[in-house]
Scaffold this active site. Sequence first.
Site, PDB file in Angstrom:
ATOM      1  N   CYS A  35     -82.372  15.854  28.711  1.00 29.03           N
ATOM      2  CA  CYS A  35     -81.201  15.161  29.244  1.00 29.03           C
ATOM      3  C   CYS A  35     -81.365  14.903  30.737  1.00 29.03           C
ATOM      4  CB  CYS A  35     -79.938  15.967  28.969  1.00 29.03           C
ATOM      5  SG  CYS A  35     -79.975  17.668  29.606  1.00 29.03           S
ATOM      6  N   THR A  89     -75.572  26.241  28.296  1.00 26.54           N
ATOM      7  CA  THR A  89     -75.935  25.796  26.959  1.00 26.54           C
ATOM      8  C   THR A  89     -75.994  26.983  26.008  1.00 26.54           C
ATOM      9  OG1 THR A  89     -78.336  26.069  27.237  1.00 26.54           O
ATOM     10  CG2 THR A  89     -77.370  23.984  27.994  1.00 26.54           C
ATOM     11  N   ASN A 128     -74.705  15.680  29.639  1.00 23.09           N
ATOM     12  CA  ASN A 128     -75.978  16.156  29.122  1.00 23.09           C
ATOM     13  C   ASN A 128     -75.998  16.278  27.602  1.00 23.09           C
ATOM     14  OD1 ASN A 128     -74.340  18.457  30.620  1.00 23.09           O
ATOM     15  ND2 ASN A 128     -75.195  19.397  28.762  1.00 23.09           N
TER      16      ASN A 128
END
Length: 481
Positions: free
Chosen positions: A289, A319, A453
């Site tokens: 990303c 994440t 992202n």
Amino acid sequence: MTVNEDSFTNWKNREEIAESMIPIIGKLHRERDVTVLLHSRSLVNKSVVSILKAHRFARQIAGEELSVTETLPFLQALAALDLGPSQIDIGMLAATYRSDDRGLSVAEFTAEAVAGATGENKIECREGRDVVLYGFGRIGRLVARLLIEKAGSGNGLRLRAIVVRGGGDQDIIKRASLLRRDSIHGQFQGTITVDEANNKIIANGNEIQMIYADDPTAVDYTAYGIKDAILIDNTGKWRDREGLSKHLRPGIAKVVLTAPGKGDVPNVVHGVNHDMIKPDETILSCASCTTNAIVPPLKAMADEYGVRRGHVETVHSFTNDQNLLDNYHKAERRGRSAPLNMVITETGAASAVAKALPDLDAKITGSSIRVPVPDVSIAILSLQLERETTREEVLDYLRNVSLTSPLKRQIDFISAPDAVSSDFIGSRHASIVDAGATKVDGDNAILYLWYDNEFGYSCQVIRVVQYVSGVEYPTYPAPVA
């Protein structure tokens, strides 16, 4: 009548016109595979208010809001033509018509501008291309949403199957629920039902087979009627050619990785180097990303100003790779609680630039900090240019790149003085230039680049898949090179 009543009457009139546009846009998409755009923003499946907001965006280009009364005649002209699969930008049609002094009618001008998509020149509708998702995590579910959204007439990309490891009782119901509702990206736009008996999810009429397997070599895709498919691996478990080749089973023709590829796996950033993909290439990567966020503006700056060297610092949302609470992690620092800390980590985006921009001689370094937000990141790109310039010149240039260049689907531009990260959730661009934060001093420029992202990257993945499958149709009028 008061001024307020005049404004409200005008609004209601524009609503009525926008409502009349929706069935025309939908019919063109379903029956002819024509995607109607307005200054590169799709109008397919959009609400009345969304269509009016897209017209308001035209202020960025022409300095004034584009009226639906001006674009409706172009849309009606398109409906009367024998169009083939294509993308047609009615905003650009209206803009170029304004500057045309030949006295043509809207119908005559439109027919000339989109001649490449009509009659003997048009592309015939192809048979749909099968797509398989391997893995169904954050990126997998967003890619699934996009594939379902873009199903159109059924002659484009068709999501046929999703491969996951077995999760126990009610696995398919739980996975369908995760597709239906998302804490960040909201509700799925449509209907989802589950056929437990046949392990299928039916989303907006698309029958999606759920396949349970622990290893790629254990799946026979032809048993499900899948042929010549593109498989999108969003697990990141295999990143080199040897590992990804396990997916090349009967029924699978190409493999696309949603993570940086290793070794000789091509790393592709759509808009920058996607046209370099060899027709016989069976394995490729969509990079990361962050790579997708920095490479398009880096290319734009290198093309105009030249770049001697650069450094990118990414402030990245946390994440699933990180821990909710402190616990063991094989990587340094990532074991510390993601929602409670800023975590210094590494990024491979800087080194990936060389694969996407092999002609760029500049050395690019990079590092990253994970921060306690669930989505949207920002890349701070510091560049030493080959010539001096000014902040005003750079901003004017990047604004024009975002509006009219071949990179307009990758680069967006915002001048709002109070913009924050959550404003960019759902952005379909690879990165958004923040004008207010941009700094230029002689031959040094610092760009602040927002990017979703998750969703923005997923859009880039879909663009690559469309390109390699042959369903990335030409856009009319053509973007300015």
